[in-house]
Design an enzyme around this catalytic site. Structure first.
Site, short mmCIF file in Angstrom:
data_model
loop_
_atom_site.label_atom_id
_atom_site.label_comp_id
_atom_site.label_asym_id
_atom_site.label_seq_id
_atom_site.Cartn_x
_atom_site.Cartn_y
_atom_site.Cartn_z
N GLU A 33 10.18 -0.12 3.60
CA GLU A 33 10.44 0.75 2.44
C GLU A 33 8.96 1.11 1.95
O GLU A 33 8.41 0.46 1.06
CB GLU A 33 11.39 0.29 1.64
CG GLU A 33 12.65 -0.13 1.96
CD GLU A 33 13.58 0.76 2.55
OE1 GLU A 33 13.15 1.80 2.01
OE2 GLU A 33 14.68 0.36 3.02
N CYS A 37 9.95 4.40 -5.96
CA CYS A 37 9.81 5.28 -4.62
C CYS A 37 10.68 6.45 -4.52
O CYS A 37 10.42 7.50 -3.96
CB CYS A 37 9.47 4.48 -3.37
SG CYS A 37 10.91 3.40 -3.35
#
Ligand code: ADP
Length: 501
Positions: free
Chosen positions: A269, A303
């Site tokens: 990720e 993010c």
């Protein structure tokens, strides 16, 4: 000893009690222990710069001992009934829900987000435990006849084996439960290396997992300031079967390269650069609220945070003004920490990096609508900032700002907005505000991202597959897909029985 300079300890009584109750040692094989060489490192509170705690600083050899413990526990753990594993996760969900205020305070202290945001993180983190407690008993295989009838085929899903999890500081608890939850459900053991800036909630959570009945050695935790050496040692060891990493694309690339040696399974990720597109038919007030949520959640340090705003020229001025007024109402600073405002950035370096991007955008011709000034005083605060007329070439439109800054540019055609959105190496999240269903379907097909929020600024949900494409990563966390990352597929061919007994 690893030392940095800190101002004196300043915590109130309740905070001091909570911090002192957290284990400060490494967890290996169910035993809390000091680092092999006795070294420690310091954790600070980014809202004040005050020293919070001294934590055992795991050596690379401690990392290896943790992997040995995980490997030793693996066979027995994989053999436990799925219901047993699920019940441990369910119990952990209940304990985390019971202790939510304590965890929220801990997260707020070590990471800097406001208490209300920290409470949301605890709830989000707990939901991964509940979700994967339910998934533990839904690991399905298949039985089928081969097309030519010669064999019967049994297809099973088995735990991949000992895992390494490297977690970031921005959601110190939720990014841990998002990995630990499915690994436990799947029957994997693990070594967790939390971010060095935020190890307290990880250590406290490990203690909670033990209280929930997790057997010794299933979960091992090695906080360290020697991340690169400790992690590369583990990646090079054949006992390790899987890496799950959340962090920057830069570090992800290094870890992917190191994972090639043993052809490790990886889940990555990585960074994002989410476009937030507002079409002319959008509900503008809803778009402003969505922008606030997506941009200011976690002080912009997520993010999935909206990183660049593309607004149809016909509504651009109205949107800019409304967003600037909302950002001013929210504010930041010490007072914000106990209210709904936003907290400090994680470090002084982080806010100087954000400020440098703002100054660069101004030099490129952007207009500051609000914010944009480095505040004085303690803590690494940065004001919610709106920039308009930002050219697509400005650095802030191209790289993850990881701060509370909304750079805005106008567009006129849908195809132009999609092209701008896709003009990035990243492909994690995107957001769009529109009332046109056909357009939504076009965006679903054409936007190069793993996740799309339509008329919402919030996409993270334990029941949905979280993850990106392009330089944003590999694999998915959460949803039905989340557990697959910790499973391998096996198949047995059984010769078909003869027609007559
Ligand atoms: P961020 O930029 O958000 O701090 P990083 O990618 O630097 O994200 O860090 C995410 C996690 O990766 C943290 O746990 C950090 O300690 C770890 N890390 C950073 N550099 C390395 C490295 N070279 N090898 C292994 N882990 C690393």
């Amino acid at each position: 000893m690893h030392r940095q300079s800190f101002s004196p300890v300043v915590v109130d009584k309740r905070q001091a009690e909570i911090v002192s109750s957290v284990p400060k040692h490494i967890l290996i094989g169910g035993l809390w222990q000091p680092a092999e060489d006795g070294n420690i490192f310091l954790v600070e509170n980014p809202a004040s710069g005050a020293l919070l705690a001294e934590i055992a600083n795991a050596t690379p050899r401690d990392g290896m001992r943790a992997l040995a413990a995980a490997e030793q526990a693996q066979t027995q753990w994989a053999a436990e009934p799925p219901r047993y594993r699920g019940e441990i996760l369910r119990k952990a969900f209940e304990l985390l829900t019971r202790d939510k205020d304590e965890f929220a305070l801990l997260i707020s202290m070590e990471m800097g987000k406001s208490l209300s945001e920290a409470r949301s993180e605890v709830a989000y983190a707990a939901e991964f435990l509940r979700w994967f407690s339910e998934e533990a008993v839904r690991i399905h295989g298949r039985y089928q006849k081969a097309p030519d009838g010669a064999t019967r085929q049994i297809i099973s899903k088995n735990p991949v084996g000992p895992c390494l999890m490297v977690t970031p500081w921005n959601f110190p608890l939720a990014m841990m439960t998002r990995k630990v939850g499915p690994a436990i459900a799947a029957g994997c053991t693990m070594v967790v290396k939390p971010a060095e800036m935020t190890p307290l909630s990880a250590l406290r959570f490990a203690e909670l997992m033990m209280s929930a009945g997790l057997p010794d050695g299933v979960l091992n935790v090695v906080p360290t300031t020697n991340a690169s050496i400790l992690v590369s040692g583990l990646l090079g060891d054949r006992r390790l079967k899987k890496l799950s990493f959340t962090g920057s694309t830069r570090v992800g690339r290094i870890l992917l390269a190191a994972s090639a040696k043993n052809i490790l399974r990886t889940s990555m990720e990585l960074g994002g650069n989410a476009p937030f597109i507002i079409f002319s038919d959008a509900d503008l007030n809803a778009a402003v609220e969505g922008a606030v949520q997506s941009k200011l959640r976690n002080i912009g340090q997520a993010c999935t945070a909206a990183n660049r705003f593309y607004v149809h020229a016909s509504v651009a001025r109205e949107f800019v003004e409304k967003l600037a007024r909302r950002f001013e109402e929210i504010g930041s600073g010490q007072a914000a920490l106990t209210g709904d405002g936003i907290g400090p950035l994680i470090s002084d370096q982080a806010r100087h990096d954000v400020h440098a991007l703002v100054k660069d955008a101004i030099a490129c011709g952007a207009t500051v609508e609000t914010g944009g000034i480095l505040p004085d005083g303690a803590g690494y605060f940065y004001p919610p900032t709106v920039l308009s007329n930002v050219p697509a070439t400005a650095g802030i439109m191209q790289m993850e700002a990881f701060g509370p800054v909304a750079p805005i540019m106008a567009f006129t055609e849908e195809s132009e907005a999609i092209a701008l959105a896709n003009d990035s190496d990243y492909g994690l999240a995107a957001y769009a505000y529109t009332q046109n269903l056909d357009r939504v379907l076009r965006l679903q097909d054409q936007l190069q991202v793993g996740m799309l929020g339509v008329n919402t600024g919030m996409i993270s949900d334990p029941a949905a597959p979280f993850g990106g494409i392009k330089h944003s990563g590999l694999g998915r966390e959460g949803g039905m897909e989340g557990i697959d990352e910790y499973l391998i597929t096996k198949y047995t061919a059984l010769a078909s029985p003869s027609e007559q007994a």
